[in-house]
Design an enzyme around this catalytic site. Sequence first.
Site, PDB file in Angstrom:
ATOM      1  N   ILE A 226     -24.121 -93.271  72.991  1.00  0.00           N
ATOM      2  CA  ILE A 226     -25.267 -93.388  73.890  1.00  0.00           C
ATOM      3  C   ILE A 226     -26.468 -94.000  73.170  1.00  0.00           C
ATOM      4  CG2 ILE A 226     -26.005 -91.005  73.397  1.00  0.00           C
ATOM      5  CD1 ILE A 226     -26.914 -90.822  76.371  1.00  0.00           C
ATOM      6  N   CYS A 227     -27.317 -94.655  73.935  1.00  0.00           N
ATOM      7  CA  CYS A 227     -28.598 -95.197  73.483  1.00  0.00           C
ATOM      8  C   CYS A 227     -28.378 -96.378  72.537  1.00  0.00           C
ATOM      9  CB  CYS A 227     -29.429 -94.080  72.853  1.00  0.00           C
ATOM     10  SG  CYS A 227     -31.167 -94.445  72.594  1.00  0.00           S
ATOM     11  N   ALA A 228     -28.775 -96.270  71.282  1.00  0.00           N
ATOM     12  CA  ALA A 228     -28.574 -97.355  70.316  1.00  0.00           C
ATOM     13  C   ALA A 228     -27.165 -97.348  69.741  1.00  0.00           C
ATOM     14  CB  ALA A 228     -29.594 -97.238  69.185  1.00  0.00           C
TER      15      ALA A 228
ATOM     16  N   TYR B 146     -29.153 -98.879  75.016  1.00  0.00           N
ATOM     17  CA  TYR B 146     -30.608 -98.906  75.104  1.00  0.00           C
ATOM     18  C   TYR B 146     -31.066-100.373  75.116  1.00  0.00           C
ATOM     19  CZ  TYR B 146     -35.371 -97.309  74.437  1.00  0.00           C
ATOM     20  OH  TYR B 146     -36.711 -97.031  74.614  1.00  0.00           O
TER      21      TYR B 146
END
Length: 180
Positions: A100-102, A121
Site C-alpha cells: 500500500i501507498c509507496a 500513492y
Amino acid sequence: MVHIFIAPGFEEIEAVTIADILRRCNLGVQFISMVSARQVSGAHGITISCDNLFRRSELEGSDCLVLPGGKACAEYLHRYEGLRKLLMKHDSYKGLIAAICASPMVLGEHGLLKGRRATCYPGFEGHLRGAKYTNESVVEDEHIITGRGPASAVAFAFAIAERLVPADVVQRVREDMLFN
C-alpha cells in the site's frame, strides 16, 4: 500467519490498521522489523514494538506478506535483498502479497507487477514497471493487492481479510466496525 514488514519511516495508520482488522478477523499477524531492533519509529514519530526481526527462513509459507507505505519505509524495503528473495519466492507459488501507498514501488521495481493492474500513492506510478496503473483505492489482480494510501487502509485490510477468512467473519467485523 500474516507478516507485516516494518522499516523506519513506515506509515503508521497503514501498518496498525491492517494488523488491527486482520486480528479482529482472528488471523495471526506479526510485525517484522527490518532493522536490528524490535522498536521501529514511523513517519510521524510513533514507535511500535515488532514481534520479530527479519529472518527469511522463518517467513516462508506465510499466508500473506504485507508492505505498508511511507516513502522511507518503501525505499528501505526495496533495498533489502532478503525481502526481495522472499517476495520472489512467494510470488512464484502465487502466495498472497499486499502493498500500500509507496510500497507498491517495491513490487514494481522487482518486476512483480508486469501486466497487472495496480495502484499506489500519487507520484510513485513510475515505479510500477509494466503495470497497468489505476487510481482506484484498492486493486486486486490475482494474488497481489495494492492500495493507494492512508485513506485506503481500512478497505485494503478488508481486501486481505476476504482472501484469508470466511465471508461471514469479514462481514461480522465490518458490521462491528460500522464499515459498510
